[in-house]
Design a protein around this motif. Structure first.
Motif, short mmCIF file in Angstrom:
data_model
loop_
_atom_site.label_atom_id
_atom_site.label_comp_id
_atom_site.label_asym_id
_atom_site.label_seq_id
_atom_site.Cartn_x
_atom_site.Cartn_y
_atom_site.Cartn_z
N GLN A 39 0.83 -1.21 0.00
CA GLN A 39 0.00 0.00 0.00
C GLN A 39 0.87 1.25 0.00
OE1 GLN A 39 -3.28 0.30 -0.47
NE2 GLN A 39 -2.96 2.50 -0.46
N SER A 43 1.07 4.20 -2.90
CA SER A 43 0.91 5.63 -2.59
C SER A 43 2.12 6.43 -3.05
CB SER A 43 0.70 5.82 -1.09
OG SER A 43 -0.50 5.21 -0.66
N GLU A 46 2.10 6.99 -6.77
CA GLU A 46 1.18 8.07 -7.13
C GLU A 46 1.83 9.43 -6.89
OE1 GLU A 46 -2.52 7.43 -5.06
OE2 GLU A 46 -2.80 5.48 -6.00
N ARG A 86 -1.71 15.23 -1.05
CA ARG A 86 -1.47 13.79 -1.12
C ARG A 86 -0.25 13.39 -0.29
NH1 ARG A 86 -3.09 11.10 -6.74
NH2 ARG A 86 -4.85 12.45 -7.28
N VAL A 90 -0.20 10.75 2.81
CA VAL A 90 0.66 9.57 2.86
C VAL A 90 1.54 9.60 4.09
CG1 VAL A 90 2.53 8.34 1.68
CG2 VAL A 90 0.61 9.23 0.36
#
Length: 95
Positions: A39, A43, A46, A86, A90
Motif C-alpha cells: 500500500q 501511494s 502516485e 497527497r 501519505v
C-alpha cells in the motif's frame, strides 16, 4: 530576476523538497510489513507521478516566453496543491 525565473526557482525548491520526502517514505516503506509495504509503495508511486507532472510543467515554463508562461503557472498551482495534500495524507498514513 523576472517573475518567470523566480517561479522556476520556486518549483525547483518544491521538487527538491518532495524528493527528500519521497525518499523518507521509501525508507519507511522498506521497513514495513509486506501487506502495508504494498500500500505504501502504491501511494509513493502516485506521488512520483504527480511530482513528474510538476517537473514537466517546469520544463514547459522554461520553454515559454516571458509573456506566455502564466497559463502554465496557473495549471501548475493546482498540481502543486494536490501533491502537497497527497504527500501529507501519505505521511499521516505512515504514522
Amino acid at each position: 530576476m523576472t517573475d518567470k525565473k523566480n517561479y522556476q526557482k520556486k518549483l525547483e525548491a518544491y521538487l527538491d523538497k518532495w524528493d527528500a520526502k519521497i525518499d523518507e517514505l521509501n525508507a519507511k516503506a522498506a521497513q514495513a510489513e509486506a501487506e502495508s509495504r504494498l500500500q505504501y509503495e502504491k501511494s509513493i508511486d502516485e506521488l512520483k507521478k504527480k511530482r513528474a507532472e510538476v517537473q514537466e510543467k517546469l520544463e514547459d515554463i522554461k520553454k515559454q516566453g516571458e509573456d506566455s508562461w502564466e497559463d502554465i503557472k496557473n495549471a501548475t498551482e493546482g498540481i502543486i496543491s494536490d501533491l502537497d495534500a497527497r504527500l501529507q495524507a501519505v505521511i499521516e498514513s505512515f504514522k
